[in-house]
Design an enzyme around this catalytic site. Structure first.
Site: not given
Length: 216
Positions: A62, A64, A75, A183
């Site tokens: 989801d 930031y 990102f 991640h």
């Protein structure tokens, strides 16, 4: 909706009850709370990377949730905003992999080259991660992955972390490519994200398929 081929691909999706209900919910949340990304940027991932142009999918969970960070691309943050740790680690791996020392935090240039920077949940309330979980976004974005899976032209799916990897079952077409790694978060980057060399792998696949490589 966005004046792209995505409108044609997703036309039946937008008629579904879940999508109508999602739209009502999102509008209400944006009126009553501070939400991100800005309302006009929610669909920028689809706006910048049209259906036929997708070469690579980088799937996030989801947006930031800090002030001024999210702008519709997974990102990515706008220039001038402090760079989140995950993005810093992505750039560390990029430098290690290809020797590219990137400092530009806005990844719109990647999106315009065919990198679909898709968050599974496309909106969030300020300072409340996953606040718009299970409201319908996951149905919508899972179906985006399914529509890409239907494509004849190969797509490279970059799945970072357990959440992104949980979507692997949606990619059933053997002509596509799946690259997996932990991640890039500081909590997991040292468990195999660093050293995974995704950028060179992607460009090799593109080159082998006669496509233009991404200028990372």
């Amino acid at each position: 909706m966005i004046n792209k081929k995505w409108d044609i691909v997703l036309k039946d999706e937008m008629k579904q009850d879940y999508f109508r209900n999602l739209g009502i919910f999102v509008k209400s949340e944006y009126k009553s709370k501070r939400c991100f990304p800005p309302y006009e940027n929610i669909f920028d991932a689809l706006r910048f990377t049209d259906y036929d142009d997708v070469k690579v999918v980088i799937l996030g969970q989801d947006p930031y949730h800090g002030l001024g960070e999210a702008h519709g691309l997974s990102f990515s943050v706008k220039e001038g905003v402090p760079m989140p740790p995950s993005l810093q680690n992505i750039f560390k791996e990029l430098e290690d992999d290809l020797g590219i020392k990137r400092t530009k935090s806005d990844l719109t240039d990647w999106a315009k080259q065919g990198v679909l920077l898709l968050n599974s949940i496309m909106t969030v309330v300020k300072d409340k991660p996953l606040s718009h979980k299970d409201k319908g976004w996951e149905i919508f974005t899972d179906n985006i992955i399914k529509y890409l899976n239907d494509r004849e032209d190969p797509v490279i799916f970059l799945l970072w972390g357990s959440f992104a990897r949980s979507k692997k079952y949606l990619i059933t077409n053997k002509r596509h490519y799946i690259l997996e790694a932990p991640h890039p978060s500081p909590l997991s980057a040292y468990r195999g994200f660093f050293g995974s060399k995704p950028f060179s792998k992607i460009n090799k696949i593109l080159k082998d398929n006669g496509k233009e490589e991404i200028k990372w």
